[in-house]
Design a protein around this motif. Structure first.
Motif, PDB file in Angstrom:
ATOM      1  N   ILE A 167       0.835  -1.210   0.000  1.00 12.00           N
ATOM      2  CA  ILE A 167       0.000   0.000   0.000  1.00 12.00           C
ATOM      3  C   ILE A 167       0.864   1.252   0.000  1.00 12.00           C
ATOM      4  N   SER A 168       0.532   2.182  -0.883  1.00 16.66           N
ATOM      5  CA  SER A 168       1.238   3.468  -0.901  1.00 16.66           C
ATOM      6  C   SER A 168       0.388   4.597  -0.329  1.00 16.66           C
ATOM      7  N   ASP A 169      -0.901   4.351  -0.105  1.00 21.53           N
ATOM      8  CA  ASP A 169      -1.768   5.305   0.605  1.00 21.53           C
ATOM      9  C   ASP A 169      -2.986   4.554   1.109  1.00 21.53           C
ATOM     10  N   PHE A 193      -6.937  -5.075   5.938  1.00 21.36           N
ATOM     11  CA  PHE A 193      -6.065  -4.017   6.448  1.00 21.36           C
ATOM     12  C   PHE A 193      -4.683  -4.604   6.694  1.00 21.36           C
ATOM     13  N   ILE A 194      -3.645  -3.905   6.231  1.00 21.51           N
ATOM     14  CA  ILE A 194      -2.276  -4.424   6.268  1.00 21.51           C
ATOM     15  C   ILE A 194      -1.429  -3.522   7.160  1.00 21.51           C
ATOM     16  N   PRO A 195      -1.303  -3.842   8.452  1.00 24.65           N
ATOM     17  CA  PRO A 195      -0.574  -2.975   9.374  1.00 24.65           C
ATOM     18  C   PRO A 195       0.911  -3.311   9.510  1.00 24.65           C
ATOM     19  N   CYS A 196       1.360  -4.421   8.928  1.00 19.26           N
ATOM     20  CA  CYS A 196       2.727  -4.878   9.182  1.00 19.26           C
ATOM     21  C   CYS A 196       3.751  -4.249   8.252  1.00 19.26           C
ATOM     22  N   HIS A 197       3.305  -3.781   7.093  1.00 17.08           N
ATOM     23  CA  HIS A 197       4.236  -3.200   6.131  1.00 17.08           C
ATOM     24  C   HIS A 197       3.489  -2.267   5.195  1.00 17.08           C
ATOM     25  N   THR A 198       4.235  -1.487   4.444  1.00 16.21           N
ATOM     26  CA  THR A 198       3.662  -0.668   3.375  1.00 16.21           C
ATOM     27  C   THR A 198       4.425  -0.974   2.092  1.00 16.21           C
ATOM     28  N   SER A 199       4.070  -0.259   1.042  1.00 12.93           N
ATOM     29  CA  SER A 199       4.901  -0.255  -0.158  1.00 12.93           C
ATOM     30  C   SER A 199       6.155   0.575   0.102  1.00 12.93           C
ATOM     31  N   ASP A 200       7.231   0.270  -0.626  1.00 16.16           N
ATOM     32  CA  ASP A 200       8.416   1.131  -0.520  1.00 16.16           C
ATOM     33  C   ASP A 200       8.182   2.474  -1.204  1.00 16.16           C
TER      34      ASP A 200
END
Length: 557
Positions: free
Chosen positions: A56-58, A90-97
């Motif tokens: 995810i980037s936003d 929902f992805i709380p462990c990481h984001t996109s670079d």
């Protein structure tokens, strides 16, 4: 019951070959017709799509491939009008670079977000700080020259891990969930909860010895991830505090949280996440997906989770967007001759075992897992372990709406991944017209099940005896006592039953006794109820606590 939609592959409404929110809206009546309580959507947030939305980037923007915020609002309103709860991934462990948070964090060691991700110095010899491995292959650390440090990523290197030990970041993540719950979302499926924390002492994981590992690891037999006991990079110290913070948010907002649990011994870990005052309402694990398909192994797994779960709660899941489809995985021995009956049997088990039930799109049609060539593969995980890993793309192929329409009615344009030819005869329009189809069995059984509280929230006791190949268990409340029988084989099987137990007239089930018991053909199943003293030894069901009450009100059945 929750229905999982992999948005990218469900239905395309704008003709670009990629499934979108408008397509989910078009298919909503089908989803509701299954007896669904809630709808779970895979990520549709703004993303570079390196892992198809799980980077995810936003968190607050809809990715253009999925549609617009207006599309989301229309879908939300339509789902609620049909009585469906709406659950987001929902992805709380990481984001996109490519997330702005990471761009700032990687720029220096002293910027305001410098500690929002997991950074560590190199070892004296220049190697990564620990021996931790990515489940997608190779080291879980990537060098960043701007900081002269490594950053941690449990999955792809384009998915840097967030540092949830940082209170400010944790507050921001709760704010991202709040944004969506304030828009009317009813809950979240929390991705990879085993990765919420990490060992701040940066200790190496010990190797797996001759005793082997209890973890259920994806990626196929050649994945080196399985060579470690993941003591320090999975379910690490501090996870309980993060779960409690999410749980307090859920209690305040009245939303449900379902945690995806993998890579570790999920049966023993599940109570840590659910059997607490402020925790997840349920876990969603891979124990049954990864179970060896034989009666003893499956019965043993069900007995073990019954023994360990206590007051926790879980969902019964046999497949999802990250695994091989259920009939090809758990009943591969029956595919050639008994595919339809195998699909019905697996759906029956999901709906009668204790816990909620999550049905992945296409399972109501009994779709098999297609065989793919390397040229068909889109998934980076599959590419990393090809050809020893079947991968995830077979479960992500377009939903077949119409057997004779271009691209099975999924899109007017060539889809982002090809349509499986073996799915065309099993398309929705074909099964609608077939009274004996998997689809019609599923609809009939979910309707029947709603009138039996013991199958919704009753106690469970597994049974074991010299009756292979039958798996059997008991579901009971104070008012209802049921015994469930499944012939998990393509052989004829007989289940002795005393005269007080009579089979129920349930859709798809064997409904007649044969002398001293039940005769079950290949992959057949039955439910019996007591008509006399045989049922008086049942254990009273525990009163549903606040966690269970919340589950029932939010589609947790």
């Amino acid at each position: 019951m929750i229905y999982q939609v992999y948005v990218r592959s469900f239905r395309d409404s704008n003709g670009d070959g990629i499934g979108d929110l408008g397509g989910v809206l078009q298919g909503l009546k089908h989803i509701a017709s299954l007896g669904t309580d809630a709808l779970w959507l895979s990520p549709f947030y703004k993303s570079p799509q390196k892992d198809f939305g799980y980077d995810i980037s936003d968190f607050r923007l809809v990715d253009p491939t999925a549609g617009t915020m207006e599309d989301f609002m229309r879908l939300r309103d339509a789902a609620h009008a049909l009585g469906l709860k709406l659950i987001l991934d929902f992805i709380p462990c990481h984001t996109s670079d490519q997330h702005p948070w990471f761009a700032e964090s990687r720029s220096s060691r002293d910027n305001p977000k410098a500690d929002w991700y997991v950074w560590a110095d190199r070892r004296p010899d220049g190697c990564p700080p620990t021996n931790w491995l990515s489940s997608f292959g190779g080291t879980a650390w990537t060098w960043e020259p701007r900081r002269s440090q490594y950053y941690y990523h449990p999955f792809l290197k384009q998915q840097p891990a967030l540092n949830l030990h940082n209170e400010e970041l944790l507050k921001h993540l709760v704010g991202e969930m709040t944004y969506w719950s304030d828009l009317g979302v009813d809950g979240f499926r929390i991705d990879a909860v085993q990765c919420l924390s990490w060992d701040r002492d940066l200790r190496d994981n010990p190797p797996v010895g001759r005793e082997g590992s209890n973890a259920l690891i994806g990626g196929g037999p050649t994945n080196p991830f399985a060579a470690q006991h993941h003591l320090f990079d999975r379910n690490a110290e501090g996870t309980d505090k993060i779960i409690e913070r999410f749980g307090r948010y859920a209690d305040e907002k009245g939303v449900v949280l379902i945690g995806e649990l993998a890579d570790i011994d999920t049966a023993s870990a599940a109570p840590q996440f659910t059997a607490r005052e402020h925790g997840l309402h349920a876990v969603y694990d891979f124990a049954l997906i990864n179970c060896h398909p034989d009666v003893d192994t499956i019965t043993g797994q069900l007995e073990r989770r019954e023994r360990l779960l206590g007051d926790g709660w879980l969902f019964n899941v046999f497949t999802n967007h990250d695994s091989t489809r259920a009939v090809s995985n758990l009943t591969h021995f029956a595919l050639e001759e008994y595919r339809s009956q195998a699909a019905k049997m697996l759906l029956f088990m999901q709906l009668t075992l204790k816990g909620g039930c999550i049905i992945y799109q296409g399972e109501e049609l009994g779709l098999p897992h297609p065989d793919l060539d390397y040229e068909d593969i889109m998934d980076p995980w599959t590419k990393a372990f090809w050809p020893t890993f079947k991968g995830r793309d077979g479960a992500r192929m377009p939903f077949p709406w119409q057997s004779d329409a271009p691209f099975a009615g999924f899109s007017e344009a060539e889809p982002w991944i090809r349509v499986a030819e073996e799915h065309l005869p099993l398309a929705l329009d074909q099964q609608e017209e077939d009274e004996g189809s998997v689809l019609n069995f599923f609809r009939q059984f979910t309707t029947w099940r709603r009138n039996h509280p013991a199958l919704l929230y009753g106690d469970e006791r597994m049974s074991r005896g010299e009756r292979a190949p039958i798996i059997c268990w008991r579901r009971c409340t104070r008012e209802e006592d049921l015994r469930v029988f499944v012939n998990f084989s393509i052989d004829q099987a007989f289940m002795p039953l005393d005269e007080f137990w009579q089979p129920l007239d349930a859709p798809g089930c064997v409904q007649q006794r044969e002398g001293h018991g039940l005769s079950l053909g290949p992959l057949e199943f039955a439910i019996a109820t007591s008509s006399g003293k045989a049922g008086t030894d049942r254990k009273p069901a525990k009163a549903a606590g606040p966690q269970h009450a919340a589950k029932q009100s939010k589609g947790g059945k």
